[in-house]
Design a protein around this motif. Structure first.
Motif, PDB file in Angstrom:
ATOM      1  N   THR A   1      33.382  40.942  46.560  1.00  0.00           N
ATOM      2  CA  THR A   1      33.524  41.225  45.133  1.00  0.00           C
ATOM      3  C   THR A   1      33.785  42.704  44.890  1.00  0.00           C
ATOM      4  O   THR A   1      34.600  43.064  44.036  1.00  0.00           O
ATOM      5  CB  THR A   1      32.252  40.791  44.384  1.00  0.00           C
TER       6      THR A   1
ATOM      7  N   ARG B   1      35.559  41.082  40.682  1.00  0.00           N
ATOM      8  CA  ARG B   1      34.629  39.989  40.364  1.00  0.00           C
ATOM      9  C   ARG B   1      35.347  38.667  40.150  1.00  0.00           C
ATOM     10  O   ARG B   1      34.882  37.618  40.591  1.00  0.00           O
ATOM     11  CB  ARG B   1      33.831  40.358  39.112  1.00  0.00           C
ATOM     12  N   ASN B   2      36.492  38.686  39.487  1.00  0.00           N
ATOM     13  CA  ASN B   2      37.187  37.448  39.169  1.00  0.00           C
ATOM     14  C   ASN B   2      37.979  36.879  40.344  1.00  0.00           C
ATOM     15  O   ASN B   2      38.597  35.822  40.211  1.00  0.00           O
ATOM     16  CB  ASN B   2      38.129  37.660  37.977  1.00  0.00           C
ATOM     17  N   GLN B   3      37.986  37.577  41.485  1.00  0.00           N
ATOM     18  CA  GLN B   3      38.697  37.086  42.662  1.00  0.00           C
ATOM     19  C   GLN B   3      37.778  36.339  43.626  1.00  0.00           C
ATOM     20  O   GLN B   3      38.268  35.680  44.543  1.00  0.00           O
ATOM     21  CB  GLN B   3      39.361  38.258  43.394  1.00  0.00           C
TER      22      GLN B   3
ATOM     23  N   VAL C   1      35.168  33.516  43.488  1.00  0.00           N
ATOM     24  CA  VAL C   1      34.678  32.520  42.545  1.00  0.00           C
ATOM     25  C   VAL C   1      34.154  31.292  43.292  1.00  0.00           C
ATOM     26  O   VAL C   1      34.447  31.078  44.471  1.00  0.00           O
ATOM     27  CB  VAL C   1      35.793  32.094  41.557  1.00  0.00           C
TER      28      VAL C   1
ATOM     29  N   LYS D   1      34.208  29.807  38.581  1.00  0.00           N
ATOM     30  CA  LYS D   1      33.360  30.800  37.944  1.00  0.00           C
ATOM     31  C   LYS D   1      33.049  31.914  38.944  1.00  0.00           C
ATOM     32  O   LYS D   1      32.850  31.643  40.132  1.00  0.00           O
ATOM     33  CB  LYS D   1      32.041  30.164  37.468  1.00  0.00           C
ATOM     34  N   PRO D   2      33.013  33.166  38.487  1.00  0.00           N
ATOM     35  CA  PRO D   2      32.640  34.266  39.386  1.00  0.00           C
ATOM     36  C   PRO D   2      31.240  34.048  39.957  1.00  0.00           C
ATOM     37  O   PRO D   2      30.341  33.563  39.275  1.00  0.00           O
ATOM     38  CB  PRO D   2      32.700  35.497  38.481  1.00  0.00           C
TER      39      PRO D   2
ATOM     40  N   ARG E   1      27.057  35.122  33.616  1.00  0.00           N
ATOM     41  CA  ARG E   1      27.895  33.972  33.378  1.00  0.00           C
ATOM     42  C   ARG E   1      29.046  34.364  32.454  1.00  0.00           C
ATOM     43  O   ARG E   1      29.028  35.393  31.793  1.00  0.00           O
ATOM     44  CB  ARG E   1      27.086  32.840  32.734  1.00  0.00           C
ATOM     45  N   ASN E   2      30.056  33.481  32.361  1.00  0.00           N
ATOM     46  CA  ASN E   2      31.203  33.765  31.510  1.00  0.00           C
ATOM     47  C   ASN E   2      30.818  33.876  30.040  1.00  0.00           C
ATOM     48  O   ASN E   2      31.472  34.566  29.264  1.00  0.00           O
ATOM     49  CB  ASN E   2      32.263  32.667  31.674  1.00  0.00           C
TER      50      ASN E   2
END
Length: 377
Positions: free
Chosen positions: A221, A226-228, A230, A247-248, A253-254
């Motif tokens: 991460t 972070r978004n890569q 998941v 989801k990361p 949480r989102n």
């Protein structure tokens, strides 16, 4: 509802935005209620009998029909370390020892309260050299900020320093002979208690690998974003392409809510409606769903007999190449829930081609068009 419809912005929010307990959320999901708009359409009397008064209180607070008291708690001493330099640092290699000392001090503070860092912020204050600008010129520039979310809380200085170094390698500050680092600030805005558990007699290696996996996730991460990094979670939806969500694995949480402070690699799965009423087939229906689901269904042409059973097919991109269907199993009707938007109605078939390949195809009952949605291997 008595208070009229909520605004469009609030209506589109998921029911989790009401900050309900997990049991209430699970019951609402079983009923197909996923956003505030669907919840608003239900009669208030039935909500009270099914879920108690707590749900109505949260709805009224959302509609500003009832005040919500806010309790403020003091967090005590701030978990941060700040170092200022008499002269700016112009070379990134000279920053290593400074950050190492800041992280060590922060970890000592965390250890004193029995907590671990779950979110880490590093601010590098940048400043233009006084020898290169006029006195009236503005010398301060925006700081270079590093934000880290961890998979599980940690007070290990070596691990935190390794994550910071990964972020600096991925996105280093643009230093020059005129622009240097004047200040280093390391903050821990979010912590959680460190939970210790005695290792089982014959399970030491397993626990070791779990901790190593958490460190691997943190490291990836820090270097990739972070978004890569998941994870895949299952959703309760009859439409196949809507049954999973990425989801990361680190941070919040989102929806911005706080995750459980339990170590995620060690805790048991949350008992929820998905364990008993999932749309995912069990072991007895292993061949009813394809092993490969296409991200975007492919348009195909299908010919059927008088009973509506597919007999031939061809891809829309190759209209002259006909493919014979030797066996067809179906139809299986799949429809979307009425509360999730425009209704989707499909008839699915498992068909065997003359080449021996099995396809999962469906006909959209609204447009009468056919699509290839999956492959069996």
């Amino acid at each position: 509802m008595e208070h009229g419809p909520v605004g469009k912005t609030l209506s589109d929010l998921p029911i989790e935005a009401l900050r309900l307990d997990i049991e209430t959320v699970a019951k609402l999901h079983r009923l197909g209620i996923r956003n505030i708009h669907s919840l608003e359409a239900l009669p208030r009397q039935s909500l009270t009998s099914r879920f108690g008064s707590r749900l109505l209180d949260r709805i009224d607070q959302c509609l500003h029909a009832r005040s919500e008291p806010i309790s403020v708690r003091s967090t005590g001493e701030p978990l941060e370390v700040c170092l200022d330099f008499e002269h700016p640092i112009f070379v990134l290699d000279e920053l290593q020892e400074v950050i190492q000392e800041c992280v060590a001090q922060v970890c000592r503070k965390l250890e004193s309260i029995g907590h671990g860092a779950w979110r880490l912020v590093v601010r590098l204050g940048l400043e233009v050299s006084t020898m290169q600008v006029q006195e009236a010129a503005k010398r301060a520039v925006p700081s270079h900020v590093i934000q880290l979310g961890l998979y599980q809380s940690s007070d290990d200085p070596k691990h935190l320093l390794w994550l910071i170094q990964g972020c600096l390698e991925r996105n280093p500050p643009l230093l020059s002979k005129n622009l240097g680092i004047k200040q280093v600030l390391v903050q821990v805005p979010w912590t959680s208690p460190m939970r210790w558990k005695q290792n089982a007699l014959f399970d030491c290696q397993t626990l070791k690998y779990r901790d190593e996996a958490a460190k691997l996730i943190d490291g990836l991460t820090a270097r990739l974003g972070r978004n890569q990094v998941v994870g895949l979670s299952l959703l309760q939806d009859p439409i196949p392409e809507r049954q999973t969500k990425f989801k990361p694995l680190t941070g919040m949480r989102n929806d911005g809510s706080q995750q459980s402070t339990e170590r995620k690699l060690r805790k048991k799965p949350i008992e929820d409606y998905q364990n008993t009423r999932s749309v995912v087939p069990g072991a007895d229906g292993v061949w009813t769903r394809p092993t490969q689901l296409l991200a975007n269904p492919t348009r195909i042409e299908v010919e059927c007999d008088s009973m509506g059973v597919p007999t031939q097919t061809r891809l829309a991109t190759e209209p002259n190449k006909r493919i014979a269907i030797t066996q067809s199993i179906g139809p299986e009707r799949i429809e979307s829930s009425w509360w999730s938007g425009p209704t989707l109605r499909r008839n699915y078939f498992r068909v065997a081609l003359d080449s021996g390949t099995w396809w999962w195809i469906y006909q959209d009952l609204s447009t009468k068009q056919w699509f290839l949605h999956g492959l069996f291997h």
